[in-house]
Design a protein around this motif. Structure first.
Motif, short mmCIF file in Angstrom:
data_model
loop_
_atom_site.label_atom_id
_atom_site.label_comp_id
_atom_site.label_asym_id
_atom_site.label_seq_id
_atom_site.Cartn_x
_atom_site.Cartn_y
_atom_site.Cartn_z
N ALA A 137 -19.28 -9.76 34.98
CA ALA A 137 -20.73 -9.70 34.78
C ALA A 137 -21.47 -9.52 36.11
N PHE A 138 -20.97 -10.16 37.16
CA PHE A 138 -21.67 -10.16 38.45
C PHE A 138 -21.57 -8.84 39.21
N TRP A 139 -20.36 -8.30 39.37
CA TRP A 139 -20.20 -7.20 40.31
C TRP A 139 -20.98 -5.94 39.95
N PRO A 140 -21.04 -5.48 38.71
CA PRO A 140 -21.87 -4.30 38.45
C PRO A 140 -23.34 -4.50 38.84
N ARG A 141 -23.86 -5.70 38.61
CA ARG A 141 -25.26 -5.99 39.00
C ARG A 141 -25.40 -6.02 40.52
N ALA A 142 -24.42 -6.60 41.20
CA ALA A 142 -24.48 -6.66 42.66
C ALA A 142 -24.39 -5.26 43.27
N PHE A 143 -23.53 -4.41 42.70
CA PHE A 143 -23.43 -3.04 43.19
C PHE A 143 -24.77 -2.32 43.03
N ALA A 144 -25.38 -2.46 41.86
CA ALA A 144 -26.66 -1.80 41.60
C ALA A 144 -27.73 -2.31 42.56
N ARG A 145 -27.79 -3.62 42.75
CA ARG A 145 -28.80 -4.18 43.65
C ARG A 145 -28.60 -3.70 45.08
N ALA A 146 -27.34 -3.48 45.48
CA ALA A 146 -27.04 -2.99 46.82
C ALA A 146 -27.26 -1.49 46.95
N GLY A 147 -27.61 -0.82 45.84
CA GLY A 147 -27.84 0.62 45.88
C GLY A 147 -26.58 1.44 45.87
N LEU A 148 -25.47 0.83 45.48
CA LEU A 148 -24.20 1.57 45.41
C LEU A 148 -24.13 2.29 44.07
N VAL A 149 -24.34 3.58 44.09
CA VAL A 149 -24.38 4.34 42.84
C VAL A 149 -23.05 5.02 42.53
N GLN A 150 -22.19 5.14 43.52
CA GLN A 150 -20.89 5.77 43.30
C GLN A 150 -19.79 4.75 43.56
N VAL A 151 -19.50 3.95 42.54
CA VAL A 151 -18.42 2.98 42.61
C VAL A 151 -17.33 3.46 41.66
#
Length: 168
Positions: free
Chosen positions: A129-143
């Protein structure tokens, strides 16, 4: 929001990280059969060798100068084209849901630009639950996300690039 900061862990503070590992394992025990040792603690081998490796750096996560968790960056990689691995990341429950983990992760990305690997155990629902939200908040669009079997466990691998911070 409270001030979230990262403080580099010095050798004298390695026992703090090892103590927090007890709580890290407690959280994982919700999804994995991690047993207590006879003394009522989790049997965690010393992390001194790991923490002392040249490519490993540990950080304490602080909220308004109060200890809230820890993170460890290392170079134990599965893909040689990568630079960094997030070996451990833990935020205590009372600090969750307040943006603390995402802010700490953002601070790590700012300190360590490059090609990253980050994996978590597949049954760890909190991490899922956490990591996809953290990636989005960090602006990481290509994970790049893939299911992988690592160390005999089903895991979710995330690979991405943390850009160098822009100056000015």
């Amino acid at each position: 929001m409270s001030a979230v900061t990262l403080r580099a862990v010095e050798r004298a503070q390695w026992p703090v990280v090892e103590n927090l590992m007890q709580f890290y394992n407690y959280e994982l025990s919700a999804w994995y059969p991690i047993a207590f040792a006879a003394d009522g603690r989790y049997a965690i081998a010393s992390k001194a060798d790991y923490l002392g490796q040249p490519g490993t750096e540990a950080w304490l996560i602080l909220v308004d100068d109060e200890l809230a968790g820890f993170a460890v960056i290392d170079d134990e990689l599965f893909d040689a084209r990568r630079d960094l691995n997030l070996g451990y990341f833990f935020v205590a429950r009372r600090f969750r849901g307040r943006g603390v983990g995402a802010a700490a992760f953002g601070g790590l990305l700012a300190r360590y630009p490059g090609q990253w690997e980050l994996y978590y155990l597949a049954r760890n629902e909190a991490a899922a639950a956490f990591w996809p939200r953290a990636f989005a908040r960090a602006g990481l669009v290509q994970v790049a996300v893939s299911d992988e079997r690592l160390f005999g466990e089903d895991c979710v691998m995330n690979r991405f690039e943390a850009p160098a911070p822009r100056l000015g």
